[in-house]
Design an enzyme around this catalytic site. Structure first.
Site: not given
Length: 217
Positions: A20, A43, A76, A136, A165, A185-186
């Protein structure tokens, strides 16, 4: 890349990095750092603050077209119109936070894997009936690794990838639970917020090692 090869490689690599980015400049540095750390499935989400994410997908697809290990996808994706733009830009797979049957049909038309986000057996069955090979589980942090066995109880033929998560400390639990692959991701890219792209590379290496260790047990 053909659909069958994308899915085979996804199972083999077992790791999908969710990017992102604020803008293309930051995004490219994040993508480069992740790939340097050994994660090949990238992604790229449609949530870019500045710039055009579809154009960014095209740029990354062009940059890594001679690297047969790197597989660029779109994340997304909320509708078939966006999915088509991403596919024509070079996305080899499409991921969504929710279930949209028209998006699945569009991706099937182009023979591109589509991974819709689900939270219920009804959604999972709908996705499978529409032709999804991998589904997913999102947000993964709400349901936890036990969700995979819960889904596979009535749907043993289903394949599931958690996202949301997933971190180095729990990725082994997801894999042991039977995940086809995992999306992160994060927890992977947080170093990018302060411009520490070396930290992103280091975290990517940790993920690769954690996945390899989990699969070896």
């Amino acid at each position: 890349m053909k659909k069958e090869k994308v899915l085979s490689r996804m199972r083999e690599d077992c790791l999908v990095a969710v990017v992102r980015a604020k803008n293309p400049e930051q995004g490219e540095k994040v993508v480069d750092a992740i790939i340097a750390g050994g994660i090949n499935f990238i992604e790229i989400t449609m949530t870019m603050d500045e710039g055009n994410p579809v154009e960014f997908i095209a740029a990354m697809s062009k940059k890594y077209r001679d690297n047969d290990r790197v597989v660029i996808g779109a994340g997304t994706v909320l509708d078939p119109e966006t999915a088509r733009q991403a596919i024509l830009a070079g996305a080899n797979y499409v991921v969504s936070p929710g279930l949209n049957v028209e998006t699945i049909r569009l991706c099937n038309r182009y023979r591109v894997p589509m991974l819709p986000g689900v939270m219920t057996p009804t959604e999972a069955i709908t996705a499978m009936e529409a032709g999804c090979d991998v589904i997913k589980i999102f947000p993964g942090n709400i349901v936890g690794p036990a969700a995979i066995s819960s889904f596979k109880g009535p749907l043993p033929q289903g394949e599931f990838m958690p996202s949301g998560g997933v971190d180095v400390d729990n990725v082994d639990k997801w894999i042991k639970a039977g995940a086809y692959a995992v999306g992160t991701g994060s927890s992977l890219t947080k170093g990018a917020k302060t411009g520490d792209f070396a930290a992103v590379t280091a975290k990517a290496k940790e993920f690769v090692e954690a996945v390899a260790a989990a699969r070896a047990k």
